[in-house]
Structure formats: C-alpha cells, structure tokens
Scaffold this motif. Structure first.
Motif, PDB file in Angstrom:
ATOM      1  N   LEU A  77      -0.525  -3.332  -6.203  1.00  0.00           N
ATOM      2  CA  LEU A  77      -0.418  -1.560  -5.852  1.00  0.00           C
ATOM      3  C   LEU A  77      -2.143  -1.757  -5.716  1.00  0.00           C
ATOM      4  O   LEU A  77      -3.041  -1.295  -6.585  1.00  0.00           O
ATOM      5  CB  LEU A  77      -0.064  -0.842  -7.180  1.00  0.00           C
ATOM      6  CG  LEU A  77       1.656  -1.195  -6.704  1.00  0.00           C
ATOM      7  CD1 LEU A  77       2.521  -0.106  -7.751  1.00  0.00           C
ATOM      8  CD2 LEU A  77       2.786  -0.963  -5.341  1.00  0.00           C
ATOM      9  N   ASP A  78      -2.241  -0.652  -4.225  1.00  0.00           N
ATOM     10  CA  ASP A  78      -3.550  -0.068  -4.410  1.00  0.00           C
ATOM     11  C   ASP A  78      -3.196   0.853  -4.319  1.00  0.00           C
ATOM     12  O   ASP A  78      -2.732   1.740  -3.882  1.00  0.00           O
ATOM     13  CB  ASP A  78      -4.095  -0.607  -2.890  1.00  0.00           C
ATOM     14  CG  ASP A  78      -5.221  -1.478  -2.665  1.00  0.00           C
ATOM     15  OD1 ASP A  78      -5.585  -2.046  -3.551  1.00  0.00           O
ATOM     16  OD2 ASP A  78      -5.021  -1.828  -1.758  1.00  0.00           O
TER      17      ASP A  78
ATOM     18  N   LEU B 110       6.192   3.844 -11.204  1.00  0.00           N
ATOM     19  CA  LEU B 110       5.860   2.534 -10.230  1.00  0.00           C
ATOM     20  C   LEU B 110       6.744   1.543 -10.316  1.00  0.00           C
ATOM     21  O   LEU B 110       7.389   1.530 -10.619  1.00  0.00           O
ATOM     22  CB  LEU B 110       5.323   1.157 -11.420  1.00  0.00           C
ATOM     23  CG  LEU B 110       4.088   1.432 -12.347  1.00  0.00           C
ATOM     24  CD1 LEU B 110       3.054   1.068 -12.591  1.00  0.00           C
ATOM     25  CD2 LEU B 110       2.965   2.266 -10.521  1.00  0.00           C
ATOM     26  N   PRO B 111       7.006   1.515  -8.544  1.00  0.00           N
ATOM     27  CA  PRO B 111       8.274   0.656  -8.060  1.00  0.00           C
ATOM     28  C   PRO B 111       9.005   0.082  -7.904  1.00  0.00           C
ATOM     29  O   PRO B 111      10.331  -0.630  -7.476  1.00  0.00           O
ATOM     30  CB  PRO B 111       7.746   0.946  -6.076  1.00  0.00           C
ATOM     31  CG  PRO B 111       6.720   0.925  -5.841  1.00  0.00           C
ATOM     32  CD  PRO B 111       5.937   1.551  -7.614  1.00  0.00           C
ATOM     33  N   HIS B 112       8.293  -1.182  -8.516  1.00  0.00           N
ATOM     34  CA  HIS B 112       8.471  -2.302  -9.532  1.00  0.00           C
ATOM     35  C   HIS B 112       8.586  -2.946 -10.209  1.00  0.00           C
ATOM     36  O   HIS B 112       7.942  -2.583 -11.601  1.00  0.00           O
ATOM     37  CB  HIS B 112       7.567  -3.585  -8.216  1.00  0.00           C
ATOM     38  CG  HIS B 112       7.598  -3.620  -7.031  1.00  0.00           C
ATOM     39  ND1 HIS B 112       8.083  -3.671  -5.758  1.00  0.00           N
ATOM     40  CD2 HIS B 112       6.269  -2.779  -5.954  1.00  0.00           C
ATOM     41  CE1 HIS B 112       7.813  -3.089  -3.983  1.00  0.00           C
ATOM     42  NE2 HIS B 112       6.712  -2.222  -4.735  1.00  0.00           N
ATOM     43  N   LYS B 113       9.664  -4.145 -10.187  1.00  0.00           N
ATOM     44  CA  LYS B 113      10.007  -4.504 -12.432  1.00  0.00           C
ATOM     45  C   LYS B 113       9.183  -4.853 -12.543  1.00  0.00           C
ATOM     46  O   LYS B 113       8.668  -5.084 -13.700  1.00  0.00           O
ATOM     47  CB  LYS B 113      11.324  -5.235 -12.107  1.00  0.00           C
ATOM     48  CG  LYS B 113      12.458  -4.146 -11.599  1.00  0.00           C
ATOM     49  CD  LYS B 113      14.258  -5.259 -11.957  1.00  0.00           C
ATOM     50  CE  LYS B 113      15.325  -4.441 -11.746  1.00  0.00           C
ATOM     51  NZ  LYS B 113      16.110  -5.614 -11.579  1.00  0.00           N
ATOM     52  N   CYS B 114       8.717  -5.771 -11.998  1.00  0.00           N
ATOM     53  CA  CYS B 114       7.168  -6.125 -12.135  1.00  0.00           C
ATOM     54  C   CYS B 114       6.185  -5.729 -13.449  1.00  0.00           C
ATOM     55  O   CYS B 114       5.820  -6.383 -13.367  1.00  0.00           O
ATOM     56  CB  CYS B 114       6.505  -7.408 -11.214  1.00  0.00           C
ATOM     57  SG  CYS B 114       5.454  -6.735 -10.108  1.00  0.00           S
TER      58      CYS B 114
ATOM     59  N   GLY C 180     -14.546   3.745  -4.687  1.00  0.00           N
ATOM     60  CA  GLY C 180     -14.387   4.510  -4.241  1.00  0.00           C
ATOM     61  C   GLY C 180     -13.105   5.389  -5.512  1.00  0.00           C
ATOM     62  O   GLY C 180     -12.972   4.677  -6.108  1.00  0.00           O
ATOM     63  N   ASN C 181     -12.815   6.382  -4.720  1.00  0.00           N
ATOM     64  CA  ASN C 181     -11.123   6.334  -5.500  1.00  0.00           C
ATOM     65  C   ASN C 181     -10.394   5.726  -5.842  1.00  0.00           C
ATOM     66  O   ASN C 181      -9.123   6.139  -5.152  1.00  0.00           O
ATOM     67  CB  ASN C 181     -11.264   7.954  -5.308  1.00  0.00           C
ATOM     68  CG  ASN C 181     -12.123   8.910  -5.838  1.00  0.00           C
ATOM     69  OD1 ASN C 181     -12.825   8.942  -6.994  1.00  0.00           O
ATOM     70  ND2 ASN C 181     -12.013  10.177  -5.291  1.00  0.00           N
ATOM     71  N   LYS C 182     -10.227   4.308  -5.567  1.00  0.00           N
ATOM     72  CA  LYS C 182      -9.103   4.084  -5.640  1.00  0.00           C
ATOM     73  C   LYS C 182      -8.938   2.846  -6.624  1.00  0.00           C
ATOM     74  O   LYS C 182     -10.223   2.339  -7.425  1.00  0.00           O
ATOM     75  CB  LYS C 182      -9.334   2.935  -4.151  1.00  0.00           C
ATOM     76  CG  LYS C 182      -7.974   2.086  -3.316  1.00  0.00           C
ATOM     77  CD  LYS C 182      -8.385   1.937  -2.281  1.00  0.00           C
ATOM     78  CE  LYS C 182      -8.754   0.749  -1.980  1.00  0.00           C
ATOM     79  NZ  LYS C 182      -8.681   0.448  -0.545  1.00  0.00           N
ATOM     80  N   PHE C 183      -8.061   2.531  -7.032  1.00  0.00           N
ATOM     81  CA  PHE C 183      -7.827   1.285  -8.381  1.00  0.00           C
ATOM     82  C   PHE C 183      -6.826   0.529  -8.151  1.00  0.00           C
ATOM     83  O   PHE C 183      -5.619   1.112  -6.822  1.00  0.00           O
ATOM     84  CB  PHE C 183      -7.676   2.705  -9.485  1.00  0.00           C
ATOM     85  CG  PHE C 183      -6.428   2.691 -10.248  1.00  0.00           C
ATOM     86  CD1 PHE C 183      -6.990   4.126  -9.539  1.00  0.00           C
ATOM     87  CD2 PHE C 183      -5.391   1.979 -10.401  1.00  0.00           C
ATOM     88  CE1 PHE C 183      -5.900   4.769 -10.078  1.00  0.00           C
ATOM     89  CE2 PHE C 183      -4.535   3.268 -10.590  1.00  0.00           C
ATOM     90  CZ  PHE C 183      -4.655   4.657 -10.279  1.00  0.00           C
ATOM     91  N   SER C 184      -6.188  -0.711  -8.310  1.00  0.00           N
ATOM     92  CA  SER C 184      -5.251  -1.678  -8.267  1.00  0.00           C
ATOM     93  C   SER C 184      -4.591  -1.976  -9.242  1.00  0.00           C
ATOM     94  O   SER C 184      -5.073  -1.510 -10.623  1.00  0.00           O
ATOM     95  CB  SER C 184      -6.221  -2.807  -7.742  1.00  0.00           C
ATOM     96  OG  SER C 184      -6.129  -2.683  -6.640  1.00  0.00           O
TER      97      SER C 184
ATOM     98  N   ARG D 146       0.825  -1.351   0.298  1.00  0.00           N
ATOM     99  CA  ARG D 146       0.034   0.054  -0.481  1.00  0.00           C
ATOM    100  C   ARG D 146       0.842   1.474  -0.032  1.00  0.00           C
ATOM    101  O   ARG D 146       1.769   1.374   0.524  1.00  0.00           O
ATOM    102  CB  ARG D 146      -1.040   0.141   1.646  1.00  0.00           C
ATOM    103  CG  ARG D 146      -2.024   0.565   0.914  1.00  0.00           C
ATOM    104  CD  ARG D 146      -2.913   0.226   2.272  1.00  0.00           C
ATOM    105  NE  ARG D 146      -3.383  -0.933   2.162  1.00  0.00           N
ATOM    106  CZ  ARG D 146      -5.173  -1.187   2.114  1.00  0.00           C
ATOM    107  NH1 ARG D 146      -5.354  -0.018   1.337  1.00  0.00           N
ATOM    108  NH2 ARG D 146      -5.578  -1.689   1.294  1.00  0.00           N
ATOM    109  N   PHE D 147       0.696   2.297  -0.597  1.00  0.00           N
ATOM    110  CA  PHE D 147       1.348   3.773  -0.797  1.00  0.00           C
ATOM    111  C   PHE D 147       0.963   4.299  -1.175  1.00  0.00           C
ATOM    112  O   PHE D 147      -0.309   4.908  -1.655  1.00  0.00           O
ATOM    113  CB  PHE D 147       2.757   3.557  -1.452  1.00  0.00           C
ATOM    114  CG  PHE D 147       2.838   3.674  -3.375  1.00  0.00           C
ATOM    115  CD1 PHE D 147       2.668   4.988  -3.278  1.00  0.00           C
ATOM    116  CD2 PHE D 147       2.156   2.914  -3.981  1.00  0.00           C
ATOM    117  CE1 PHE D 147       2.492   4.687  -4.676  1.00  0.00           C
ATOM    118  CE2 PHE D 147       2.040   2.426  -5.511  1.00  0.00           C
ATOM    119  CZ  PHE D 147       2.456   3.922  -5.918  1.00  0.00           C
TER     120      PHE D 147
END
Lengths: 341, 641
Positions: free
Chosen positions: B67-68, B27-31, B43-47, B5-6
């Motif tokens: 990533l949320d 985006l912090p991850h290589k994958c 709501g105002n959230k996506f993954s 979660r960041f």
C-alpha cells in the motif's frame, strides 16, 4: 503605444508555445506543449477580450491533446499542421481544423520509437520542418528525416556522433545542421548516402551544449546558435570553423531564439535566467563577410529587455507581428503586445 | 505482488477547524493483520507491506499487497497550483527587496508585496468560485467550497495583519482601517441598505430588515448611511428621530490631517459622549426602543452590543463599531481590550479564526503563527505570512528568553519548500524556497535534488543548471555520474565520456575510456577524436591522435607517438595486444620509421607482456622487429621536428 504584458497562470510548465498563423486577421489562437508534469499535453488556446475591453485579453483553453512524455518541440509544417516531438522518442503530426479551432486535434501520423538506445526509448530532443519534411534528432545520436506527406522515414543517419544531439535546423532542402551536448555543430547532406558530416565545427571555449540553432531569414549563410551557458555564436557558413562573433549574452542557458518574421534585423531570445531580449542585429549581419567584430560588449548590439526578469526559466517564445508569446517554468504564459518591429 | 494506490479524503480534512491531531485508518486488506512493515519513500509518502509474506501462491492470487500511502496535498490541485506559482514569484521579490534594503527601512515596498499576496489570494478565490459554479460533481464541489472557505479566512487574516503590522498608518490611528476591514470582509445588511436607499420611499420600516440594516450601518461606522435610512422612516419628522439625528450628525470624527491634535479631539469627543449619555439617561427615547438601542450603541453600552450580537455570525462584525464608540483614538497597539470585549460577546467554543483574529489584535504573533499552521492549506499562509512579518521586522518570538524568530521562519519555509519539491513539476519552485534559507535549505535541496527522477537529458540539464545556480557541486557530480553510468550501460562510451567530462571526474572518464578501448578491441569504431580534446583520458586521447596521424600518412610522428605510448606503460593489460600489433605496419614501411632504439623497446615490451600476444601473431611481430632492426641498426633516423 507602449509595450504591454499580460500573464496568465495555466497550472502546467509550458515548454513550447506557437502561434497558429492567420492570413487576414490578427493572430489569436496558439498551441502550447507542456513538460515535466505527471500528465503532459498539447493544448490549443484562444485569446478573448474581457468585458468588451479590447486591451485586456485572457487566454481560454479550446482543446487538449494528451501525450505521454514531455513535449520537446512544436513546429508548424503548414498553416494547420504541427509536428510535435516527445521525450519518449515519438514524433506526431497533428492537424487543427481551419474553421473549428475548438474541435480536438486530429492525428495524421505517429512515428513511434523513432529514437531509442538499444531497445529503450529515449528522448527526441528537437525537430525542424521544411516544406513538409521533418528532421528529428535525439539522445540516441540519430538524425531522422521524415516525410510529412507520406508518413515514412526517408532517411536515418545513425551513430553519427558520440553524444546526444540537442538542436537541429534545416539549412536548405538537402542540408541540416545539428548541435550536440558538447557544442559540436555538424552539417549533414541528407541526400548523400554517407554517415559523414559535410562540415563540422564547434562552440569556442568550454564544452557546452548547443541548445538552439536558427538561420538568418534573408542571409541563409548566417547561422546563430545559443548555448547552455547563455552565449550566442554566429557563423558565416562561407567560412566555416570559427564563429564570426561570439557574444556572452544571457547569464544562463539560451532556451530559444527567433528572428522576427517581419524584420530580419530583429532577434528575440529567451533564457533559463527568466529574461526575454530583443536584439537589433543590424550591425552583425550587414558587415562584409571577412571582418571579425568582437562583440563581447552587448551594449553595442542594442539589446532591450522585453519583460521584467521572471524568477523561473522562460522556455519558449514566438512572435507574430507586434505580439510575442512567452512560456515559462513558473507555469505561466505571457503575451507581450505592441512590440515595435 | 499487487500494488494498489489509495488516497483517503480524510487524510487531509479540508476544514480549517480540525481539532483532532491523530487520525485513524483501517487498512483494507486482510494480509496486514499480522506483521505489518512500513518504509518511507520519497517525500511525504510511505509504503505498508506485510512483514511476513506468503510465498507459496502464484502471483495473480497472492494476498500480498503493497500500500502506497501519501498525504493528499490540496495545493497540488491545478486550480491552487496557480496560487503556488504566483506566490512563489511574490516570495522571491520579497527576498530580493529585503536583500536590497538591508540597512534602510523599506516599508512601502513591503506593503506593495503584501498587497500583491492579497491580490493573489483574491484571484484564487475568484477562480475557485468560478470553478464551483461550473462543476457538477458533488464531491468536487464540496472540496472547492472548503478551499473557498479556507482562502476567505486567509484573506481576512492577512488583511488585518497588514493593517496592524505592515501598513504605514499616519499617527497610528487604526480606526478607519479597521472599519474598512469590517466592511470589506463582513458586508452585512449592505445590500438591504442600498436597495432601501435606491427605492427612497417613506415608510421603509415595513421592510422586515429595516432596523437590522440601520443598526448594521451604525455598527459599521457608516453614520451617514444610517441617517439617510432613518430619514426614510414614516415618522422621521418626530422629535425622537430629530434628537438622535442631531447626535449622529454631531459625532466628532478624528482625522490625522484635520488640523486638531488628538488631545483636542478627545475633549470634544468626550463632550459629545456626555451629551449622548445624558440623552439616554433622561429617557427621552424610551418610546422608540430601536432608536434607544442605537443611542446605547453609540455610547458604547456593552449590553447593547450583547443584544445585537446574535444577529451576526461573528464578533468581528462588531469590532469596528466597538472601537468607534468607545476608543476612536486607539492606536495599533491598543487593540487588545477591544478584542477581548468583542470576543467576550460570544459565549462558547472559539474557532481557529476567532483565536487568530484575537491574537492578532492582542499582538501575540506567536499564537497567530501557531494557529495558522492548523489551517489546511499545507502551510501556504503560515509560511508566507510569517516570512512577510519577519522581513518587516515585526516578528519577535521568544522561547525561554532566546530569540527564535529566524528559526521559526526558516523551519516553516523549509517545510513548505520540501513539500513542493515532492511534486513532479513544482520542484523548481520548492527549490527557490529552500535556497532562501541557507545553509540548512541548501543541504536539504542537495538531498532532495539528487532524488528527483531523471527521465531525459533535458531534465538532467535543468537540474544541473539549478544546482550550479545555487552552488551545489555534489548534485552536479551525482547527476553527471548517473547520466554517465546510464550511457555506459547502454554501451555508448562517447556519451558516457561527455557526461564524465562535465564534472571533470577522472573516475567516470577513466571508466568510459576503458570501455571505449575494450569496444575498439571488439571491433567497434573509436569515439570521435574531437571528443577527447579536454578529456583526462590520456591513453585514449593519445591513441586517437596516433590513428589520426596514421590516417594522414605522417608515419614518422605516428611511430614516435606509438612508441611513447608503449614505453609509458599506461596501457591496461587488455590493450597491449592492440598496441603491439599496431607497430606491425610501421615496421614494414618502405622507409624505416622506427629506429633501432625504438625497436629494442618494442621487443622488450613484447617479451614482458608475452601473455598478451602469443602464437602466430607474436612470431610475426618478432620477425618484423628483427627485420626492422636489421635495416636500422646502422642508420641514424633524423628527428623530424
């Protein structure tokens, strides 16, 4: 002096609010328990005068005790101890220091997983206390009797009913009354080894949950219950089954009721609609046992509204002499001063 | 798969002056380098998750991550939640006030509520300042300070808006209000002036701030204070000082209740103005440049204002003075030229606040709302101010000749309401915003309410109460259905039946009743009989009645009921065995309770459902039936009732 109201926003929906009793001075400390938030807690507060003006008092937070789940009930077991029930099925007995109110609450006992359906935790919806004994009820249709001195579960009446129990009240040392989601009221003898209620009766009319129960302080055979739809029913336990009166009172769910500790003819109630009412119960309790008074007309009951209707539910009230605390879903707490009693 | 979660502080830059509309994140991850997929959440959230996953690794060291990502909502910080809740109360009072005064003008009530909003902002500012003093963490202090800046601007805008559009101003003469606004929000030099006056020493000009303070007081329209300060100058007895003092004293001040008409006032003012002007052109103050500057300001000389502009942080400081010395009779609607003149003093890029204030003075509310939406307060101010102006009837926004005022107001409220609905605790506040904009708001409320996680019955009942209050039967259905199913799953058919009964849903009740019967067949006790008083589950309810009658030894009635249950053929297949076997004890009673006809019926059913009852049990029942038939064939059983 006229009634005076002060509100303070506290950034948490407060579900229960309780004064901490004082023996010789005016009450000034109180507990709050929050609900429906990411992080809930039991907090201790004190009222402080602002700028040496005696009439303006602002609450200040003294300590916070974080809990997992909503606080569903707070009741005092003695002067400095509270029993707190939580929506994760736990009950905790907490102690506040008598001298240093701002020191953190001390945990005496925790009864975890007291209420559960199969292996899943479920909400402990209400509790009541009687001289160190605690009775808890939950969504799992269980009634538990806890011993607050030894910290054990002395009796557990299980599978007693067919739906969740939402309110409970001690009648005497060995008797409790419970009210469930369908408005069925049952009296249990907790000393008897049976899973059958001693008596049962129900809310007249539509099926509505009994949200709160209180016993008349001086006439213990009189029981009042508030319902989810805002009505109030009064039973005379000497003649069960049918309520002696039923009042269509608030326009939506009664959340809490309290008889004024100094004046048994005064009842304070609050509701989901956002109002706090002050009832004069004299006519209701003074009449002889067998006369049924239809009390649809609440004007005859001498009801006065204590605060202008809030836009959100009032969850809890607690009065101590002329001072009434109210807690509401608009994340505010209110202090009503100079109530006549 | 790991879930991290960041929340990035940049997601919601706290500055009011954000120009960039598009933000970029790494985006912090290589994958995520290949085949990134994305899905909306509540709501105002996506993954964000990798579209193609590497499955051959163990869970612990997998590169796959979800990533949320959510917007950081500054209104959800505890200190601003107070503002949200208190404003919610004011908002609802406003809706009520406007409902009550559909036909009549209710300006006084609106003004009261507008002031309430302002006092809410003020309290919030005080809280913010108090918190800023206490906090030790630098990052937190920064965010608190930026909140403070934001709400100072909001307070300033709201106040001006109140003066220009909400307040009841006698004669529409706006000058005193504008001066008050300037003094309140831009209190420059006030302290210097106060300390100088307090000291009350001749020769105060030694103070480096002396002239700034004098000019500041003149520009703020505090002529008396400026005169008092000038008296403290060591050469205040000189003729130049007296000359200026005379002009200052003689300056006509318009008062609606002063007993003179505005025309008359204009004449006397113009007379005074001409006098001042001649004093200036005669150059009698040329030896005292500061005094001359004051005189030039008093005759509304634009270059004089330009000279002093650099001493102030914004052009708003000058606004009151400019109106005072050029057009003191100006009405509310005549502010545009003054705004343009003062704004023109500032070269270079304009800030949001500049644009908003100028648009307000020009009466361009569309622009105001547009700019307010850029303020990083999650729409708090835009929503409430727009709603306020809308109810005051001051908002009229045309888009291609079509009046879109109501749409704009509704869309802002809907957005704000939906935002609050996301929050675990503030959902009920959000709901009251949505309910204020029917019909669309209620439709949204319905969708959002259904998606609120229900952790306990208390929460479920609260949602039901709200749904009933706003008339959303679908939500009631969904919530009860959800609770009923949940109880059913945990094997509590009684509670399932209760929740089903709450919505009068036949399917839910039928399902719960069927489970109750099945569990009874498996040996569990029946749900309490009183549970079924209003249930639509005829079979279960009747069957319970039968048990009660049997328990009370009313065999004749019990038998009748049982036969009617058997002949009605209501029973599901699995329950036939139980029903048929229940006849056994009744067939064996000392005095017969089942008549020959009844016996024939039971026999028929037994043969029709031969698969339900087989073997020894069936034989036993047949034997009992035959015996009963034998003793009742010639007997006429009397009807009991």
């Amino acid at each position: 002096m006229s009634i005076n109201i002060e509100g303070t926003f506290v950034s948490q929906k407060i579900n229960k609010i309780r004064w901490i009793p004082e023996e010789y001075v005016e009450t000034k400390h109180f507990f709050t328990g929050s609900w429906d938030d990411d992080e809930n807690s039991v907090k201790v507060w004190t009222f402080e005068s602002v700028h040496d003006d005696e009439n303006v008092e602002n609450p200040r937070e003294l300590s916070e005790y974080k809990v997992a789940g909503d606080v569903t009930e707070i009741k005092l077991t003695d002067k400095n101890k509270i029993a707190v029930s939580l929506s994760n099925g736990e009950v905790r007995l907490l102690e506040i220091s008598a001298y240093e109110r701002n020191s953190p609450l001390r945990e005496i006992y925790t009864w975890s997983k007291l209420h559960h359906i199969n292996s899943e935790r479920c909400s402990c919806t209400a509790l009541d206390t009687f001289e160190g004994d605690i009775v808890t009820v939950g969504e799992d249709e269980k009634v538990n009797i806890l011993n607050g001195r030894r910290g054990d579960v002395t009796r557990s009446i299980s599978d007693t009913d067919s739906c969740s129990i939402h309110s409970v009240c001690f009648l005497k040392l060995n008797e409790v009354i419970t009210g469930n989601l369908r408005g069925h009221m049952k009296i249990w003898d907790i000393k008897r080894d049976s899973n059958k209620p001693v008596a049962s009766f129900h809310f007249p009319g539509e099926e509505v949950a009994a949200t709160c129960i209180v016993q008349h302080p001086t006439q213990p055979h009189i029981i009042l219950a508030g319902s989810e739809c805002g009505s109030l029913a009064v039973w005379d336990l000497r003649m069960n089954k049918f309520p002696t009166s039923q009042l269509s009172a608030h326009s939506s769910g009664v959340t809490e009721m309290q008889f004024h500790p100094e004046n048994p003819n005064k009842l304070i109630t609050c509701s989901l609609y956002g109002d706090v009412w002050d009832w004069n119960m004299e006519s209701l309790t003074k009449k002889s046992g067998d006369s049924y008074v239809p009390l649809d007309d609440k004007a005859t009951m001498n009801v006065t509204s204590l605060i202008p209707t809030l836009h959100k539910a009032v969850n809890s009230i607690h009065c101590s002499k002329g001072r009434v605390l109210c807690a509401a879903d608009n994340e505010a707490i209110y202090l009503i001063k100079n109530l006549k009693y | 798969m790991n879930s991290t979660r960041f929340s990035d502080a940049n997601l919601n830059s706290h500055t009011i002056y954000n120009k960039k509309r598009v933000k970029q994140f790494n985006l912090p991850h290589k994958c995520f380098e290949r085949n990134v997929a994305c899905a909306w959440r509540r709501g105002n959230k996506f993954s964000i998750f990798p579209g193609s996953q590497t499955t051959n690794k163990t869970i612990e060291n997998s590169d796959n991550k979800i990533l949320d990502i959510r917007q950081e909502i500054s209104l959800f910080t505890p200190i601003l939640r107070k503002l949200v809740n208190e404003a919610n109360g004011a908002f609802l009072s406003l809706q009520r006030a406007s409902d009550m005064s559909k036909n009549s003008d209710n300006q006084v009530e609106y003004l009261k509520l507008s002031r309430q909003y302002r006092s809410i902002v003020r309290v919030c500012l005080e809280n913010l300042q108090e918190a800023t003093e206490k906090v030790s963490d630098g990052l937190e202090r920064n965010s608190l300070q930026s909140f403070t800046t934001i709400f100072y601007s909001i307070e300033c805008i709201w106040h001006l808006c109140e003066i220009l559009y909400i307040d009841v101003i006698p004669g529409e003469i706006v000058l005193p209000y504008i001066l008050e606004w300037v003094r309140f929000h831009f209190p420059c030099h006030e302290q210097t002036a106060a300390s100088l006056l307090e000291a009350c020493e001749k020769g105060s000009e030694d103070n480096p701030e002396y002239w700034n303070a004098v000019i500041g007081m003149v520009v703020q329209g505090r002529i008396d204070v400026a005169r008092a300060l000038l008296k403290l100058h060591s050469s205040s007895d000189s003729s130049e000082f007296k000359l200026l003092d005379n002009s200052m004293r003689a300056m006509p001040v318009y008062n609606v209740y002063g007993g003179i008409s505005s025309g008359e006032f204009t004449i006397s003012w113009k007379h005074w103005y001409a006098e001042c002007r001649s004093k200036y052109t005669s150059g009698s103050l040329a030896l005292q440049p500061q005094l001359e500057l004051i005189l030039r300001i008093m005759i509304g000389d634009y270059t004089a204002f330009e000279t002093i502009r650099i001493k102030y942080t914004s052009w708003f400081d000058m606004l009151g003075g400019w109106i005072l010395f050029t057009m003191p009779w100006a009405k509310r609607r005549e502010m545009a030229s003054a705004a343009a003149a003062c704004a023109g003093l500032t070269p270079g890029e304009k800030t949001h606040l500049d644009i908003i204030i100028q648009a307000l003075l020009e009466g361009d509310l569309h622009q105001v709302i547009h700019e307010m939406q850029q303020v990083s307060d999650n729409g708090w101010s835009a929503t409430h101010l727009t709603d306020m102006l809308y109810h005051c009837g001051k908002l009229q926004i045309l888009d291609k000749q079509i009046d879109v005022t109501a749409q704009i107001r509704d869309s802002l409220i809907l957005e704000y309401g939906s935002l609050l609905m996301e929050h675990k605790s503030l959902w009920s506040a959000g709901l009251s915003y949505l309910a204020a904009t029917p019909p669309e708001g209620l439709k949204r409320a319905e969708l959002l309410l259904e998606r609120i996680p229900i952790e306990s019955e208390a929460k479920a009942m609260r949602i039901l109460a709200e749904a009933n209050k706003y008339g959303l039967p679908n939500v009631v259905q969904t919530v009860c259905g959800c609770m009923s199913t949940r109880r059913l799953k945990s094997g509590n058919s009684g509670a399932a039946l209760t929740w089903g009964g709450r919505t009068r849903s036949t399917e839910l009740c039928a399902r719960a009743a069927e489970q109750a019967l099945r569990r009874y067949c498996a040996g569990a006790p029946l749900p309490h009989a009183e549970l079924l008083l209003t249930g639509s589950t005829v079979l279960l309810s009747k069957y319970c009645d039968f048990h009660n009658l049997y328990k009370n030894r009313e065999f004749r009635k019990a038998a009748k009921l049982l036969v009617s249950l058997i002949t009605s053929k209501l029973s599901p297949d699995f329950f036939w065995e139980t029903l048929l076997l229940d006849t056994l004890p009744l067939l064996e009673t000392e005095t017969p309770v089942l008549s020959a006809d009844d016996t024939y019926e039971i026999m028929l059913c037994l043969e029709l459902h031969s698969c339900a009852l087989t073997g020894k049990k069936a034989d036993m029942l047949r034997f009992a039936l035959a015996r009963n038939l034998e003793r009742t064939a010639l007997l006429n059983l009397p009807d009991e009732d």
